[in-house]
Design a protein around this motif. Structure first.
Motif, PDB file in Angstrom:
ATOM      1  N   ASP A  45     -23.022 -10.449   2.069  1.00 46.68           N
ATOM      2  CA  ASP A  45     -21.455 -10.268   2.258  1.00 46.68           C
ATOM      3  C   ASP A  45     -20.564 -10.787   3.027  1.00 46.68           C
ATOM      4  N   VAL A  46     -20.951 -11.362   4.397  1.00 44.64           N
ATOM      5  CA  VAL A  46     -20.198 -11.812   4.824  1.00 44.64           C
ATOM      6  C   VAL A  46     -20.424 -13.146   4.770  1.00 44.64           C
ATOM      7  N   VAL A  47     -21.195 -14.321   4.203  1.00 43.52           N
ATOM      8  CA  VAL A  47     -20.746 -15.507   4.306  1.00 43.52           C
ATOM      9  C   VAL A  47     -20.375 -15.820   3.544  1.00 43.52           C
ATOM     10  N   PRO A  48     -19.603 -15.815   2.169  1.00 41.57           N
ATOM     11  CA  PRO A  48     -18.313 -16.521   1.418  1.00 41.57           C
ATOM     12  C   PRO A  48     -17.687 -15.722   2.424  1.00 41.57           C
ATOM     13  N   TYR A  49     -16.888 -14.879   2.968  1.00 39.33           N
ATOM     14  CA  TYR A  49     -16.101 -14.523   3.773  1.00 39.33           C
ATOM     15  C   TYR A  49     -15.822 -15.375   4.942  1.00 39.33           C
ATOM     16  N   ILE A  50     -17.256 -15.989   5.766  1.00 41.63           N
ATOM     17  CA  ILE A  50     -16.946 -17.235   7.241  1.00 41.63           C
ATOM     18  C   ILE A  50     -16.763 -18.208   6.566  1.00 41.63           C
ATOM     19  N   GLU A  51     -17.535 -18.112   5.226  1.00 45.21           N
ATOM     20  CA  GLU A  51     -17.893 -20.040   5.049  1.00 45.21           C
ATOM     21  C   GLU A  51     -15.926 -20.717   4.880  1.00 45.21           C
ATOM     22  N   ALA A  52     -15.291 -19.020   3.289  1.00 50.00           N
ATOM     23  CA  ALA A  52     -13.975 -19.268   3.120  1.00 50.00           C
ATOM     24  C   ALA A  52     -13.192 -19.625   4.240  1.00 50.00           C
TER      25      ALA A  52
END
Lengths: 664, 664
Positions: A45-52
């Motif tokens: 859940d958090v990876v897409p956020y920190i990748e963005a």
């Protein structure tokens, strides 16, 4: 709360929300909180956020903010664990734990047990038997109770007693250990028994006798007989333009590095989402666990085995740091929060400090033909936490440099945990400890650390392998018999490995999907291990069964949410660990997967007398270094070291100071 | 000259005296000097002198001041060694050395060979064949010739050729290695042959072809394509009251330490007569030898094996240091002298620097009951020397601290020694090296150092032993199976030992004649080794036979005058070493004797591409620590760290700065 970053530490409001949700879920039940803290977000859940974030793209919705609460129900005495969703304000799960699972100690409990012990009539009777000189009193260090009984399910504390020879706030009571140790039940508050301590080379003990006075061994400057040194001149670090770092909340940017400083009560400082020059490098770095087994074979000392992360927590023992004492230069501090036993938020001020330091030269070369030298100094960024766990202090620092290296440095200092010892007769010694003063001995012990490395080298699909340097066969390809090459061993499934000095074994993390355009090998980082003796306790001992992570230096596992702790979630009075050894047992595929590397290292600490009454720091360091991650030295663009910038001064004895030419 | 201390470095007057004495002894013979230097004084003569100094007693007569001269007779070509007595102005001995013993290279010779090579018609013809673009030229690094022929007795140099792509004084020619290597006779000045270098994974080579242009890889800031970092803020060390050290000639006093900084052309910096608080600790500390064997199996690269001490000398390659570049803070510099090939004294300015540094915390303890913290910072004194040996730089530092520790820190930096490699086709690699750029490969190699420790712990009668940490047997003395003890192994006769990580092996030096009144064990220091892979070359290779010291990490010998060098006195083109292995062979008694401890450590350096074009330093460190030498922590009397003294500043983002209370 919506302003919080997924990796931000818990806030006072979240602590209050947690207690509110639990009170609603358990109406009318009094709770005693052991921990309320942030639960690591779900990685997917958090990876897409920190990748963005990394790519500067529009941010997707934040992952749910999860909290964890550990508490005792005061009606039933049951230990419960709850998972809460702070975003939806809901209880996700609430479970009663098995009877022999003990939560970690809470701060209030430690103080309560200490007082309970001192005030207990049976303890006071023992103290009276010592017939201490007037002005002397007794204190105690409540200790975690290292299990030695498969059937024990009480919550126990062993109290080690010391004579307080003077009321100075820095009195070193560890120079005067008493010869008895009361054991208490932490839930019923009952005295379980009093253990009498052996104080001769054999295992026998006697009932409490009048104390035979011996001189103290003090570290407080006011209590020293000798004068202080008066010839140390000031050494001042000036940063007239301020720091080279910038901080936005818990996000730190410095010299192409970007990361988030995390904090929780268990691990203390955590580094999240470490990027270099816009490239993802590590998802999470932390000290996952630590245990200190003692080597004194005599009961009850075999029960001295603390898990300083799992039993206590580096977050709750982190020192509140003071300007001018713990760091030098220009300092940024970070605070944390914990809940007390009633669930009230307590601020932990200045528990992490951030500052730059100069570490000598980073690179230099002189072209001897022209005398032209390039000199670049090694500026570093240090994120530091200092934990006081009873007698000992641990100083943890993540150190970042301009050549894309990350170092975990651990310094052990503080005071040895001592035991009484009748050593007045010259030559009286034991083979498992060192006499550090009259009547006092410091047993051998080990400090075993687990460094958890969750890599994300240009993405989360990484591979771990080790590389040995080996001589080439003496055949026609090696006519002069000097050739050597490397041998690679890839971890295909979750497993363990040994370090090897003789083979110069290096552990590496690579991304098989990205090939370095010059070396033609996958981009990689290497782990410079700290090869160390593993735990010495027998495989048949409780000590070792509880700390299987400390039996092998390298563990490779596949990432799973919630698997953060090398000796398992609950270590206090554990009978065996449920940690990294169980994760490895799954034999998950780990090649080109989301993989985690765990490095166990440590110090076999056979005390020197020079380690008493307070110990000059013993340092251990491990490093993560790019190895084919870039296409050249990433520090090439660091400006040259020069006098205009550095403003050094010349020792006056000598007048001339013409710039030197370097000659061969 | 009578004002000189026995350990003082050579003076210009002594160099001139040496040439005068030799001219008189060899009238009419032209001499070419390789070295004129101080010869270490006879120990039995100097000890009474330094003991009187230490005890403040009337000084006995100084021991004779001895000089050594190495030279070639230009009439016969013979290599001669002379021992001179500067006090009596007499030639003590003058011997012609065997034909296959080669003296070290001299500075003038290196420059002459370089020019000879460039100007030689055959070399120019090869250069022409490369058809270099206009503006490009060729340079060369003359290399020590690592013997591969038992019968070779010529004085040889192998020249490695590089394209100079730009005339910038910091051009990195190592990015453009040529494919031929001329070999010269250093005495006759004749071209011996031209070796063609392999540039593919196999051993074949071809004659010189037109150069196929590839981009350079530069480190000079003016030549970088990317901009320099502009966000590094100044970091200034201020010592408003000056340094805490005082210097009298070459004698340094600092924080209870007293020692003499020595310097000679071979070892460079040497530490003599190290005392702490009036007690003798070490007689002499030095880096005795170093060798760099390369692991590329292809001829002629197997001949790349330099002995940077014995073949060249850290003294003559020591950088002349510049204020504001190489150290930070308040700096004292020491000069040295060497003789050139004509015997003229040459000053080596600022070849050693001395400064203090802050190394974070030395010890800390917080009494959690009172919140009272003791914090002492780790101030250090650094004596540093930086050597440029062709492509590489080595930074040597002896680091002293207030807890009576001495550290030898070695940093390797500079530029990789590269070879040509046709790697334009993706995937073209060799298993013994790393592609670091188009057309260029850096072979694997090792850096093997010998640290020579001549102890004098409260006198010269010392004993060396090692101590392993081992589990206790699982018997009635170890009922809980957690007990561990140590096993001691004393060196009775000169011999060797292995390090052992698994057994936490620690090497110690003790004085059996002085028992610590608290521990009841002899007073001692321990050596914290740097366990490292030993030399990988086969025992059947010349490389290894020439460097037997690099096959074992620990050597223990009985002191003999003149035995200072781990690979023997003459290493240049040696066919086998005559070093520490021969001293050990004598099987001298070494228990409670004047004993010497030699520690071989090193770096197996399989280059990272990040090590190019200039290498972020790789650090190795070994330490000598008191272990029962004192009766408590010797740094207790160091004043507390505080803001008044340290003057740290707070990162402005945050306003509050109340002193924190430390909580459990």
């Amino acid at each position: 709360m919506s302003g919080l970053h997924p990796f931000d530490p818990i806030t006072p409001g979240e602590i209050q929300l947690a207690t509110k949700l639990l009170q609603a879920a358990l109406p009318g039940v009094d709770l005693r909180y052991k921990r309320i803290d942030i639960q690591e977000p779900i990685k997917k859940d958090v990876v897409p956020y920190i990748e963005a974030e990394r790519l500067g793209k529009p941010l997707p919705p934040k992952p749910a903010r999860l909290l964890i609460a550990l508490f005792h129900r005061l009606d039933t005495g049951a230990f419960c664990k709850a998972l809460l969703n702070a975003s939806t304000r809901a209880v996700v799960s609430l479970n009663e734990m098995p009877k022999d699972v003990q939560p970690p100690v809470d701060v209030d409990e430690m103080i309560e047990i200490e007082q309970l012990c001192l005030n207990h009539p049976a303890v006071q009777a023992e103290i009276a038997k010592m017939q201490l000189p007037s002005g002397m009193r007794v204190c105690n260090d409540p200790w975690i109770y290292g299990t030695d009984d498969q059937n024990e399910s009480r919550r126990l504390f062993q109290c080690y007693m010391y004579i307080v020879a003077t009321d100075h706030p820095q009195n070193n009571h560890y120079a005067h250990p008493c010869k008895f140790s009361p054991v208490f039940d932490g839930l019923t508050r009952q005295l379980v028994r009093i253990d009498y301590l052996p104080s001769t080379p054999d295992h026998s003990s006697v009932e409490t006798q009048p104390w035979r006075p011996v001189p103290g061994i003090q570290y407080a400057h006011e209590l020293l007989e000798e004068p202080l040194r008066n010839d140390l001149k000031p050494y001042i670090v000036q940063q007239p333009e301020g720091a080279s770092f910038s901080v936005n909340g818990n996000e730190v940017s410095w010299q192409k590095w970007k990361f988030r400083v995390g904090f929780n009560t268990r691990e203390g400082m955590v580094i999240h989402n470490l990027n270099y020059d816009g490239r993802s490098v590590f998802y999470r770095l932390s000290v996952s666990e630590m245990t200190v087994p003692y080597g004194d074979p005599r009961a009850p000392f075999h029960r001295k085995q603390a898990f300083d992360v799992g039993d206590v927590g580096f977050g709750i023992t982190a020192n509140e740091l003071t300007l001018g004492c713990d760091c030098l230069g220009h300092i940024k501090y970070f605070d944390g929060f914990r809940a007390d036993s009633k669930g009230t938020p307590i601020q932990l001020k200045n528990v992490i400090c951030l500052h730059e330091q100069d570490n000598g030269l980073q690179h230099k070369h002189t072209n001897y033909r022209t005398g032209a030298a390039t000199v670049v100094r090694n500026r570093q960024l240090v994120a530091q936490m200092i934990c006081t766990v009873g007698n000992y202090e641990y100083i943890f620092a993540f150190i970042f440099d301009q050549a894309a290296n990350v170092e975990l440095e651990v310094r052990a200092t503080g005071i040895l945990s001592t035991v009484p010892f009748d050593n007045e007769k010259p030559g009286t010694t034991v083979p498992w400890g060192t006499n550090v003063g009259p009547g006092v001995m410091a047993p051998f012990h080990q400090h075993m650390f687990s460094f958890r490395i969750d890599p994300a080298l240009d993405g989360n699909q990484n591979t771990i392998y080790y590389e040995d340097s080996v001589p080439m066969p003496e055949d026609e390809n090696n006519p002069y018999k000097v050739g050597y090459t490397t041998e690679q061993t890839v971890f295909k499934t979750s497993s363990t490995a040994q370090t090897s000095v003789d083979r110069h074994r290096v552990f590496k993390i690579r991304n098989d999907n990205i090939i370095n355009p010059i070396t033609y090998h996958p981009i990689a980082y290497k782990l410079q291990t700290s090869p160390a003796q593993m735990m010495l306790a027998s495989k048949n001992s409780f000590g070792l069964k509880r700390a299987v992570f400390a039996t092998k230096p390298i563990w490779v596992t596949r990432y799973r949410d919630g698997e953060l702790f090398a000796a398992g979630e609950f270590t206090n009075q554990s009978k065996q660990s449920h940690g990294v050894e169980e994760m490895v047992e799954r034999k998950d595929p780990v090649e080109n997967e989301d993989v985690v590397l765990w490095h166990t290292f440590g110090l076999t600490h056979n005390p020197r007398i020079e380690d008493f009454p307070v110990m000059p720091m013993e340092k251990v360091s491990v490093m993560l270094k790019p190895d084919g991650f870039f296409t050249k030295n990433p520090a090439l663009d660091v400006p040259q070291s020069n006098q205009l910038f550095n403003k050094s001064t010349l020792h006056p004895e000598k007048a001339c100071c013409a710039p030197g030419q370097v000659k061969l």
